[in-house]
Enzyme design. Structure first.
Site, PDB file in Angstrom:
ATOM      1  N   LYS A   1      -2.393  -9.963  10.793  1.00  0.00           N
ATOM      2  CA  LYS A   1      -2.429 -10.101  12.223  1.00  0.00           C
ATOM      3  C   LYS A   1      -3.080 -11.238  12.783  1.00  0.00           C
ATOM      4  CE  LYS A   1      -1.690  -5.043  12.711  1.00  0.00           C
ATOM      5  NZ  LYS A   1      -0.484  -4.758  13.552  1.00  0.00           N
TER       6      LYS A   1
ATOM      7  N   HIS B   1      -6.709  -0.575   6.125  1.00  0.00           N
ATOM      8  CA  HIS B   1      -6.714  -1.591   7.294  1.00  0.00           C
ATOM      9  C   HIS B   1      -8.289  -1.533   8.001  1.00  0.00           C
ATOM     10  CE1 HIS B   1      -2.668  -1.301   6.491  1.00  0.00           C
ATOM     11  NE2 HIS B   1      -2.469  -0.331   7.369  1.00  0.00           N
TER      12      HIS B   1
ATOM     13  N   LYS C   1      -3.123   9.341  15.256  1.00  0.00           N
ATOM     14  CA  LYS C   1      -1.839   9.499  15.716  1.00  0.00           C
ATOM     15  C   LYS C   1      -1.989  10.280  17.039  1.00  0.00           C
ATOM     16  CE  LYS C   1      -0.256   7.729  11.992  1.00  0.00           C
ATOM     17  NZ  LYS C   1       0.025   6.632  11.565  1.00  0.00           N
TER      18      LYS C   1
ATOM     19  N   ASP D   1      -4.806   6.615   4.782  1.00  0.00           N
ATOM     20  CA  ASP D   1      -3.665   5.731   5.191  1.00  0.00           C
ATOM     21  C   ASP D   1      -4.338   4.915   5.877  1.00  0.00           C
ATOM     22  OD1 ASP D   1      -0.861   5.533   6.139  1.00  0.00           O
ATOM     23  OD2 ASP D   1      -1.415   6.093   8.144  1.00  0.00           O
TER      24      ASP D   1
ATOM     25  N   LYS E   1       1.000  -1.331  -0.001  1.00  0.00           N
ATOM     26  CA  LYS E   1       0.080  -0.072   0.002  1.00  0.00           C
ATOM     27  C   LYS E   1       0.865   1.248   0.228  1.00  0.00           C
ATOM     28  CE  LYS E   1      -1.705   2.064   4.006  1.00  0.00           C
ATOM     29  NZ  LYS E   1      -0.940   2.700   4.868  1.00  0.00           N
TER      30      LYS E   1
HETATM   31  C1  BG6 Z   1       0.572   1.483   8.129  1.00  0.00           C
HETATM   32  C2  BG6 Z   1       0.192   3.196   8.054  1.00  0.00           C
HETATM   33  O1  BG6 Z   1      -0.017   1.004   7.039  1.00  0.00           O
HETATM   34  O2  BG6 Z   1       0.102   1.195   9.571  1.00  0.00           O
HETATM   35  C3  BG6 Z   1       0.815   3.908   9.227  1.00  0.00           C
HETATM   36  O3  BG6 Z   1       0.757   3.756   6.863  1.00  0.00           O
HETATM   37  C4  BG6 Z   1       0.489   3.222  10.384  1.00  0.00           C
HETATM   38  O4  BG6 Z   1       0.328   5.278   9.224  1.00  0.00           O
HETATM   39  C5  BG6 Z   1       0.703   1.774  10.473  1.00  0.00           C
HETATM   40  O5  BG6 Z   1       1.272   3.674  11.615  1.00  0.00           O
HETATM   41  C6  BG6 Z   1       0.083   0.834  11.824  1.00  0.00           C
HETATM   42  O6  BG6 Z   1       0.339  -0.280  11.683  1.00  0.00           O
HETATM   43  P1  BG6 Z   1       0.404  -1.180  12.937  1.00  0.00           P
HETATM   44  O7  BG6 Z   1       0.720  -2.658  12.437  1.00  0.00           O
HETATM   45  O8  BG6 Z   1       1.649  -0.518  13.719  1.00  0.00           O
HETATM   46  O9  BG6 Z   1      -0.988  -1.087  13.822  1.00  0.00           O
END
Ligand code: BG6
Length: 484
Positions: free
Chosen positions: A182, A240, A331, A235, A148
Site C-alpha cells: 500500500k 498485516h 469486521k 487473518d 497468505k
Molecule cells: C485480507 C483479509 O488479507 O485483507 C481480509 O483476509 C481483509 O479479511 C483484507 O478483508 C483487507 O484488505 P484491504 O486491502 O481491503 O484493507
C-alpha cells in the site's frame, strides 16, 4: 514532477489459481493497470494455470470481464485491453497429478524472468513447488510468490518454510503481505527516514502511545469457512497489523535493502512482550436490522471465533519501553477506515495555563480511504480577546498534493508483483519474520482457547465492544473515532 520508474525486464508470470477469486479481483486487473500505465515491458507474458480446462480465448474473456468489474476508472480502453490480452496464455495443470506440466514447460521461454504466483490454498504449495522442480520448469533464477495465510500457527508455518526450502532458496521466495504494497505504508518509511523532523521525537520520551486501526464494514459472509478457522487474530493481526507495527516501531535500517529492512522488522517482533489476558478484547458481531450476525455469516452457530480484536502491546526495547501500542481491527464496524495515529505527549509545561488542557500533537497516517497524512498542531485561535488555543490539522491528502499522479498510484498487488519481477524482496516477508510473528501469536490464541473465552457480541455498525474502548479509557486515553 519527475517520475522515476525502475524498468522491468521481460518476464513470464505464471499464476496458479489463475481463475480464482484473488486473480479475478486483484492480480489480473492490477497487471492490466500496469500495462495501461506503460510499465509492462515488451515481451511480458502472463500465463494462467488452474485445474479448469479452458481455452486461451475463454481465459481472455474471463480477464476482460474481471477488468470491467475491478479495473479502476479511466483505464477502460478497448484497444489497450485487446493489446494486453495478446500477452495472456493459459494452461490447465493438475497440482496434485501429472497433467499439464509438460505443456507448461514447453510454454516457458529461456531468456526471461520466470515468476510463479501461488494463488492457491497453502495445502497445494508443496505439490506445486515439487512439480515445478521435477518438471524442470524452474531454475535457480526463478521466483515464487506465496499468498497468505502462511501457515495456521508456528508449527505449520515452519513446515511450509521447510517444504519450500526443499526446492527454492530464500532469495527466490516472495511471501506476500499486500499491506506492504500500500502506498501509504511505504510512505510511512519515507516520512520516518526521509525527514529529520520526526525521527528525534519517535520514541518513548515523546510518544505517549500509538494506535493502529484497521476497520472494515464488510462481514465474513461468503468466506465464512476460511474465516471461522482463522479469526481476526490470524487473518489480520499476525500479518498485516504486525507489519504496520514493525514499520512504525523499527530502528532505521542502514539502507533500503531487503535484508537490512527485514532484520529491523524481525527485531521488533522479537521484542514484543506477551500480552496479558486483560489487555485483549475479542468481539463477534451480532445481528442487526437487515444484517446477518457473524454466527449466521460463518454458518457456525456455536462459533467462538472473533471478528474483532483490540489489544495493548509493549515493544520491550530502549526506544519504546513505556509507550503502549494499541491495535484494533474488525469486521462490520461503523466505517472502512485504516490509520496509524502517533499520539505525542503534552508539552512539559504550559505557559498558557492549565485551562487549555491536553495539547498533544497527533500524526495520523491514513492508509485508506483518502490516503494521506495529517498532523494536528496547536495554534492561537484567530481574533482578539486573549490567547486562546485551538488545534488544527495540517492535512496532506495525496490526491490533493499529487494531483493526477495520485490517481495512477498502483494498487498494492500490482506494485508487489512488479517488485517480484525486479527481484526486490524489500516489501516481502522473510521466513524467520513469519515464524517470529507466529511464535508471538500462538500463546495468545492458546491462552483464550484454554480458558474457553467467548468473544463479546458487538453491534454491526459500531466501533466494536465497549470493553475495547475501556482498554484506553482506563488509562485516560481515547481511541480516535472510526471515520464513516
Ligand atoms: C485480507 C483479509 O488479507 O485483507 C481480509 O483476509 C481483509 O479479511 C483484507 O478483508 C483487507 O484488505 P484491504 O486491502 O481491503 O484493507
Amino acid at each position: 514532477m519527475v517520475s522515476r520508474v525502475i524498468p522491468v525486464d521481460p518476464f513470464d508470470l505464471v499464476i496458479f489459481g489463475g481463475t480464482g477469486d484473488l486473480a479475478r479481483r486483484k492480480i489480473l486487473p492490477g497487471l492490466y493497470r500496469r500495462f495501461w500505465a506503460g510499465q509492462m515491458p515488451e515481451g511480458a507474458r502472463i500465463i494462467g494455470a488452474s485445474r479448469k480446462e479452458l481455452s486461451e480465448k475463454q481465459f481472455r474473456s474471463f480477464i476482460r470481464e474481471a477488468i470491467a468489474e475491478f479495473g479502476i476508472e479511466g483505464v477502460d480502453d478497448k484497444a489497450k485491453i485487446d493489446a494486453f490480452l495478446k500477452q495472456i496464455h493459459y494452461v490447465a495443470v493438475d497440482a496434485k497429478g501429472e497433467a499439464g506440466w509438460d505443456d507448461l514447460r514447453k510454454l516457458m521461454r529461456g531468456d526471461v524472468v520466470r515468476a510463479f504466483y501461488f494463488s492457491v490454498a497453502p495445502s497445494l504449495f508443496g505439490d506445486i513447488a515439487e512439480r515445478l522442480n521435477k518438471n524442470k520448469i524452474t531454475d535457480k533464477h526463478s521466483r515464487i510468490v506465496v499468498e497468505k495465510p502462511f501457515g495456521h500457527d508456528l508449527e505449520s508455518a515452519r513446515a511450509l518454510n521447510r517444504t519450500l526450502a526443499r526446492f527454492f532458496n530464500e532469495a527466490q521466495i516472495y511471501r506476500i503481505d499486500h499491506y506492504l504494497g500500500k502506498e501509504t505504508v511505504q510512505n510511512l518509511m519515507a516520512v520516518r527516514f526521509g525527514n529529520i523532523l520526526f525521527e528525534p521525537l519517535w520514541n518513548a520520551q515523546y510518544v505517549d502511545h500509538i494506535q493502529i486501526t484497521v476497520a472494515e464494514t464488510v462481514g465474513v459472509g461468503g468466506r465464512g469457512a476460511y474465516y471461522d478457522h482463522s479469526g481476526a487474530m490470524r487473518d489480520m493481526v499476525q500479518n498485516h497489523m504486525m507489519q504496520l507495527l514493525c514499520l512504525i516501531a523499527m530502528e532505521p535500517p542502514y539502507c533500503f535493502e531487503p535484508d537490512a529492512v527485514r532484520d529491523e522488522k524481525l527485531k521488533v517482533i522479537r521484542a514484543l512482550d506477551p500480552v496479558p489476558a486483560g489487555d485483549i478484547v475479542r468481539g463477534q458481531y451480532g445481528k442487526a436490522k437487515g444484517i446477518d450476525s457473524y454466527l449466521s455469516d460463518s454458518e457456525h452457530p456455536e462459533s467462538i471465533t472473533e471478528s474483532f480484536i483490540a489489544m495493548k502491546l509493549h515493544v520491550s526495547n530502549w526506544r519504546w519501553k513505556g509507550t503502549p501500542f494499541y491495535l484494533r481491527t474488525g469486521k462490520r464496524l461503523k466505517g472502512r477506515s485504516s490509520e496509524i495515529a502517533v499520539v505525542f505527549k503534552d508539552p512539559p509545561h504550559s505557559i498558557f495555563g492549565e485551562r487549555d488542557g491536553r495539547r498533544g500533537n497527533v500524526l495520523v497516517i491514513r492508509l485508506q480511504p483518502n490516503e494521506g497524512m495529517n498532523l494536528r498542531v496547536t495554534i492561537k485561535e484567530p481574533g482578539p480577546g486573549g490567547m486562546r488555543l485551538i488545534e488544527v490539522p495540517l492535512d496532506m491528502s495525496f490526491a490533493d498534493a499529487l494531483g493526477p499522479a495520485a490517481a495512477q498510484v498502483a494498487d498494492a498487488y500490482e506494485r508487489l508483483i512488479m517488485d517480484v519481477i525486479r527481484g526486490n524482496q524489500t516489501l516481502f516477508m522473510r521466513g524467520d519474520e513469519v515464524e517470529a510473528a507466529w511464535a508471538w501469536t500462538d500463546p495468545l490464541i492458546a491462552g483464550w482457547t484454554s480458558r474457553g473465552d467467548h468473544p463479546l457480541t458487538y453491534e454491526p455498525g459500531s466501533s466494536g465492544p465497549e470493553e475495547a474502548l475501556m482498554l484506553l479509557h482506563r488509562e485516560g486515553r481515547r481511541w480516535r473515532d472510526i471515520e464513516q
